[in-house]
Design an enzyme around this catalytic site. Structure first.
Site, PDB file in Angstrom:
ATOM      1  CB  ILE A 268       8.890   1.915   1.153  1.00 25.43           C
ATOM      2  CG1 ILE A 268       8.145   2.788   0.129  1.00 25.43           C
ATOM      3  CG2 ILE A 268       8.399   0.490   1.082  1.00 25.43           C
ATOM      4  CD1 ILE A 268       8.338   2.321  -1.311  1.00 25.43           C
ATOM      5  CG  ASP A 269      13.287   4.381   4.274  1.00 27.58           C
ATOM      6  OD1 ASP A 269      12.498   4.229   5.221  1.00 27.58           O
ATOM      7  OD2 ASP A 269      14.455   3.946   4.276  1.00 27.58           O
TER       8      ASP A 269
END
Length: 481
Positions: A268-269
């Site tokens: 995930i970012d």
């Protein structure tokens, strides 16, 4: 042997550029170079020297700095002519400018000694870069970029000439393309030979938030094959190209006291918080990857948007270009992958206070001040990079703190039709005109957020709910619960 190591280290580090020949001298004394470096790390105050690039070995340079002054250098005292070198760890308080060096090896030896000579860097600093995973190699030099100088192109042609490559036993049985594949260097003693390519990220991307987190409190579950982590915003799941030291996987491993490093199963970012699954074994890493491919893993997100969105499925198509910002189109374009998410619920909530935004370094991106934001529960149907961020921005509901996509959304609202792939896109008379519009649209986007945005991976489950985990409160609710 310990006394010999100490004596050798003292002799080698007693002054000047002799320290750059640490590895060769250590071998001459029959001592492991890593032993010298270990002693050097623990007992000897190191010295740094101004960088003087060796044009005979450098293929290409991407740098904003020709010195190592950004490596946190401070004078030891007014009476000394040299400077102290502060280690990569702990994390410095300032941010260094990007600097990447591309080198072609000119003579055989250890990678440590070669980089020290080529870039005029202290051995201790290069050793730290290798520990960070910031040094990469390829057996054969890859093709130079379009902006390479004539000298760099000439160097490339010389070291990749077929007559030269035929003499290199290390690449026998490999195609040139296979030999140009890059790998991370993991040891200061790694042998390098003439013609090899070395890439050095002299100023790795740093993640200072790693040192502020109580990592044990972020562990959601510990199972036999995996760990579920409530990832903090402003951290990388498994590290970056130039920094595998300051990562969730590394710090979670230490917090749990594991001797075997945890491995990433999905991403995930950096600016997103929430549920992340880390594998305890290579076998389970492969198993979980298979579950993702077979769509057996379900992810729910909470997004804090600046404007409301309707419930239901939102569909876009994403440009197949592996670089941010990610551009999306409302209309189908051949070759552009499908992006779909379902907004399950959208409710009005108080806009985060200035105190909360400051605590989590949430950036003010120019959105007009207001009393309320909109918290959306999202079922992610396709998992594209930046998908939620790009799709919400396209709906004029960018995520709070998203300094990359919110400026573009504001620009499009002020000038409808600015987005060449949006609802009010213009008709272009020729392809060049459209390309110019795309370049201009990309320019409307900002930089990647430094810490947090309004996005949390709030829930993850797989195997029809047999494994089911929730994250804690999102940052925007943490002070009001």
């Amino acid at each position: 042997m310990a006394s010999v190591t100490v004596a050798a280290a003292s002799m080698l580090l007693s002054g000047g550029y002799r320290s750059l020949r640490l590895t060769a001298a250590a071998r001459a004394l029959g001592i492991s170079p890593s032993a010298i470096i270990k002693h050097y790390n623990n007992h000897v105050p190191s010295r740094c020297y101004r960088s003087s690039h060796n044009s005979n070995t450098i293929l290409a340079v991407e740098t904003n700095s020709s010195t190592i002054d950004a490596a946190n250098l401070t004078a030891t005292s007014s009476s000394e002519s040299y400077q102290n070198y502060d280690r990569l760890l702990p994390c410095p308080s300032h941010k260094s400018p990007p600097r990447i060096e591309h080198l072609v090896v000119s003579e055989e030896g250890s990678v440590l000694e070669f980089i020290c000579k080529a870039l005029d860097l202290p051995p201790l600093y290069v050793s730290d870069l290798i520990q960070f995973g910031a040094v990469h190699y390829a057996l054969v030099c890859p093709k130079p970029p379009p902006n390479a100088t004539e000298e760099q192109i000439r160097t490339f042609k010389e070291v990749t000439d077929p007559s030269v490559l035929q003499k290199r036993t290390s690449i026998k049985g490999k195609t040139v393309r296979e030999a140009q594949k890059t790998f991370r260097i993991t040891s200061v003693d790694q042998f390098v030979e003439p013609g090899m390519y070395i890439r050095v990220h002299v100023h790795p991307k740093r993640f200072p938030r790693c040192y502020e987190i109580d990592w044990r409190s972020r562990i959601i579950a510990v199972a036999e094959s995996y760990v579920v982590l409530d990832k903090p915003a402003g951290t990388s799941v498994g590290g970056t190209t130039d920094n595998i030291e300051e990562s969730c996987a590394t710090f979670a491993t230490r917090a749990l006291g594991f001797t075997t490093p945890l491995m990433t199963t999905h991403q995930i970012d950096n600016c997103t918080e929430g549920c992340v699954v880390l594998a305890r074994t290579k076998e389970y890493c492969s198993v979980f990857h298979g579950k993702i491919r077979e769509k057996k893993v379900k992810k729910l997100y909470l997004a804090l948007a600046a404007s409301p969105l309707p419930t239901g499925i939102i569909t876009h198509y994403m440009r197949p270009y592996n670089m941010a910002p990610r551009l999306i189109s409302e209309d189908f374009i051949k070759g552009w992958p499908l992006c779909q998410l379902e907004v399950m619920e959208c409710r009005r909530v108080p806009w985060p206070t200035t105190f909360i935004q400051g605590k989590y370094c949430v950036e003010d991106c120019g959105w007009p001040s207001q009393d309320y934001a909109y918290e959306c529960t999202i079922n992610l149907l396709t998992g594209r990079t930046h998908q939620i961020r790009a799709q919400f921005a396209a709906y004029k509901a960018p995520l709070i703190g998203d300094s990359m996509y919110m400026p573009a959304a504001i620009a499009e609202m002020a000038n409808p039709g600015l987005n060449p792939f949006g609802k009010y896109k213009k008709d272009f008379s020729c392809e060049n005109e459209k390309e110019t519009a795309v370049i201009n649209w990309v320019a409307q986007h900002g930089k990647e957020p430094s810490v947090a945005i309004g996005l949390q991976a709030c829930q993850i489950s797989w195997d029809d709910g047999e494994h089911f985990y929730n994250a804690g409160l999102p940052w925007w609710r943490s002070e009001t619960a």
